[in-house]
Design a protein around this motif. Structure first.
Motif, PDB file in Angstrom:
ATOM      1  N   GLY A  11       0.826  -1.197   0.000  1.00 49.49           N
ATOM      2  CA  GLY A  11       0.000   0.000   0.000  1.00 49.49           C
ATOM      3  C   GLY A  11       0.865   1.252   0.000  1.00 49.49           C
ATOM      4  O   GLY A  11       2.036   1.221   0.387  1.00 49.49           O
ATOM      5  N   GLY A  12       0.286   2.367  -0.441  1.00 49.08           N
ATOM      6  CA  GLY A  12       1.010   3.633  -0.417  1.00 49.08           C
ATOM      7  C   GLY A  12       2.053   3.791  -1.499  1.00 49.08           C
ATOM      8  O   GLY A  12       2.897   4.690  -1.432  1.00 49.08           O
ATOM      9  N   ASP A  39     -10.393  -1.294  -6.211  1.00 44.21           N
ATOM     10  CA  ASP A  39     -10.043  -1.116  -4.804  1.00 44.21           C
ATOM     11  C   ASP A  39     -11.249  -0.581  -4.028  1.00 44.21           C
ATOM     12  O   ASP A  39     -11.686   0.553  -4.258  1.00 44.21           O
ATOM     13  CB  ASP A  39      -8.879  -0.125  -4.695  1.00 44.21           C
ATOM     14  CG  ASP A  39      -8.377   0.037  -3.265  1.00 44.21           C
ATOM     15  OD1 ASP A  39      -8.949  -0.609  -2.361  1.00 44.21           O
ATOM     16  OD2 ASP A  39      -7.411   0.803  -3.066  1.00 44.21           O
ATOM     17  N   PRO A  40     -11.815  -1.373  -3.097  1.00 48.56           N
ATOM     18  CA  PRO A  40     -12.974  -0.911  -2.321  1.00 48.56           C
ATOM     19  C   PRO A  40     -12.700   0.351  -1.503  1.00 48.56           C
ATOM     20  O   PRO A  40     -13.638   1.011  -1.055  1.00 48.56           O
ATOM     21  CB  PRO A  40     -13.286  -2.100  -1.407  1.00 48.56           C
ATOM     22  CG  PRO A  40     -12.692  -3.290  -2.103  1.00 48.56           C
ATOM     23  CD  PRO A  40     -11.458  -2.761  -2.780  1.00 48.56           C
ATOM     24  N   ALA A  88      -4.208  -2.730  -2.632  1.00 50.13           N
ATOM     25  CA  ALA A  88      -2.962  -3.300  -2.136  1.00 50.13           C
ATOM     26  C   ALA A  88      -3.189  -4.784  -1.810  1.00 50.13           C
ATOM     27  O   ALA A  88      -4.304  -5.203  -1.511  1.00 50.13           O
ATOM     28  CB  ALA A  88      -2.511  -2.555  -0.889  1.00 50.13           C
ATOM     29  N   GLY A  89      -2.134  -5.549  -1.890  1.00 52.37           N
ATOM     30  CA  GLY A  89      -2.273  -6.985  -1.665  1.00 52.37           C
ATOM     31  C   GLY A  89      -2.597  -7.698  -2.961  1.00 52.37           C
ATOM     32  O   GLY A  89      -2.625  -7.100  -4.034  1.00 52.37           O
ATOM     33  N   SER A 111      12.514   1.567  -1.677  1.00 56.42           N
ATOM     34  CA  SER A 111      12.758   1.037  -0.342  1.00 56.42           C
ATOM     35  C   SER A 111      12.755  -0.488  -0.406  1.00 56.42           C
ATOM     36  O   SER A 111      12.157  -1.086  -1.302  1.00 56.42           O
ATOM     37  CB  SER A 111      11.677   1.506   0.643  1.00 56.42           C
ATOM     38  OG  SER A 111      10.444   0.866   0.362  1.00 56.42           O
ATOM     39  N   VAL A 112      13.420  -1.099   0.541  1.00 56.15           N
ATOM     40  CA  VAL A 112      13.493  -2.566   0.576  1.00 56.15           C
ATOM     41  C   VAL A 112      12.106  -3.170   0.671  1.00 56.15           C
ATOM     42  O   VAL A 112      11.775  -4.131  -0.035  1.00 56.15           O
ATOM     43  CB  VAL A 112      14.367  -3.024   1.765  1.00 56.15           C
ATOM     44  CG1 VAL A 112      14.287  -4.536   1.921  1.00 56.15           C
ATOM     45  CG2 VAL A 112      15.809  -2.584   1.572  1.00 56.15           C
ATOM     46  N   ALA A 113      11.253  -2.609   1.531  1.00 51.98           N
ATOM     47  CA  ALA A 113       9.907  -3.163   1.725  1.00 51.98           C
ATOM     48  C   ALA A 113       9.099  -3.119   0.427  1.00 51.98           C
ATOM     49  O   ALA A 113       8.397  -4.077   0.089  1.00 51.98           O
ATOM     50  CB  ALA A 113       9.180  -2.400   2.825  1.00 51.98           C
ATOM     51  N   ASP A 114       9.178  -2.020  -0.292  1.00 54.57           N
ATOM     52  CA  ASP A 114       8.425  -1.905  -1.546  1.00 54.57           C
ATOM     53  C   ASP A 114       8.936  -2.879  -2.594  1.00 54.57           C
ATOM     54  O   ASP A 114       8.152  -3.495  -3.321  1.00 54.57           O
ATOM     55  CB  ASP A 114       8.517  -0.473  -2.087  1.00 54.57           C
ATOM     56  CG  ASP A 114       7.457   0.433  -1.482  1.00 54.57           C
ATOM     57  OD1 ASP A 114       6.617   0.934  -2.239  1.00 54.57           O
ATOM     58  OD2 ASP A 114       7.475   0.635  -0.260  1.00 54.57           O
ATOM     59  N   ILE A 115      10.242  -3.000  -2.702  1.00 57.44           N
ATOM     60  CA  ILE A 115      10.816  -3.885  -3.708  1.00 57.44           C
ATOM     61  C   ILE A 115      10.476  -5.343  -3.388  1.00 57.44           C
ATOM     62  O   ILE A 115      10.105  -6.114  -4.281  1.00 57.44           O
ATOM     63  CB  ILE A 115      12.335  -3.661  -3.813  1.00 57.44           C
ATOM     64  CG1 ILE A 115      12.596  -2.270  -4.401  1.00 57.44           C
ATOM     65  CG2 ILE A 115      12.991  -4.745  -4.668  1.00 57.44           C
ATOM     66  CD1 ILE A 115      14.019  -1.819  -4.314  1.00 57.44           C
TER      67      ILE A 115
END
Length: 246
Positions: A11-12, A39-40, A88-89, A111-115
């Motif tokens: 997300g984001g 996306d709801p 997201a998801g 960022s690591v999380a996004d990648i």
């Protein structure tokens, strides 16, 4: 009709603002466009309610089984481009959208999380053999983090960077969020700004990737409609001959 899907696990990542920006860039380039929201959370629908202009329609489709039939109907109506914003998801609706896409764009911040979060989306695109590209979004103006993120995405896809990374990178600027809050696209909010230049350049990258041309698509649609009319006329003539023979 061509269908572009923006999808990623995280997300984001800026899927909605990219979808809006690309929709207006495509319309300004001469294409007929429909925004589809799976996306709801309703970011696109809320944006449209704040908007004074109805030139871009936002159509909510939340059930996976409804996506393919609706895309087919839109294509038959003569629409040239559908841009799908996903949640997201990884959901059934997102998987269905990717399955029927002509290009899956996977936004990621540097960022690591996004990648790491792009892995599941990439797997779906590859499972259905759909073209894909990464969009590095909300990046700083410059810095080593951008290069590291770009190289990591290329390694993840096991392809050369030029084959998987959309250009240009989209720099983090307030214009994107301010335009969203105003019911505008960034090209309307700041038509001469750098954010607008980047979004328009990203659209041109997509045009090249998909070999799009608004004029050629219109010619194809006219020829297809003409073929349909000739086929219908031939069937009528055949029915008349049968009637006269009897």
């Amino acid at each position: 009709m061509h269908t572009i899907v923006l999808a990623t696990q995280k997300g984001g990542s800026g899927k909605s603002t990219l979808a809006i920006g690309l929709a207006l860039a495509a319309r300004q380039a001469g294409f007929t466009v429909r925004l589809i929201e799976t996306d709801p959370q309703g970011t696109l629908s809320n944006w449209q309610r704040r908007r004074n202009n109805d030139d871009i329609v936002v159509e909510p489709i939340y059930h996976a089984a409804d996506i393919q039939p609706r895309l087919k109907m839109l294509a038959e109506s003569g629409l040239q481009l559908a841009i799908v914003d996903t949640a997201a998801g990884l959901s059934a609706a997102t998987t269905a959208a990717i399955r029927h896409s002509d290009l899956c764009l996977i936004p990621a911040r540097p960022s690591v999380a996004d990648i790491e979060a792009t892995v599941s989306t990439l797997s779906v695109a590859r499972a259905w053999k759909r073209p894909f590209g990464f969009v590095l979004n909300q990046t700083p103006i410059r810095g080593q983090r951008i290069d590291n993120a770009a190289n990591a995405l290329a390694e993840e896809a096991a392809l050369d960077l030029a084959d998987v990374l959309a250009r240009p990178l989209i720099v983090m600027r307030n214009d994107h969020q301010d335009s969203l809050a105003s019911g505008l696209a960034v090209s309307e909010f700041a038509p001469n700004g750098k954010s607008t230049e980047e979004i328009r350049s990203l659209w041109r990258w997509i045009e090249t990737r998909l070999e799009l041309s608004a004029g050629n698509m219109l010619i194809d649609q006219v020829m297809s409609a003409a073929d349909g009319m000739l086929h219908a006329a031939a069937e009528i003539s055949a029915d008349e001959i049968t009637t006269l023979a009897s």
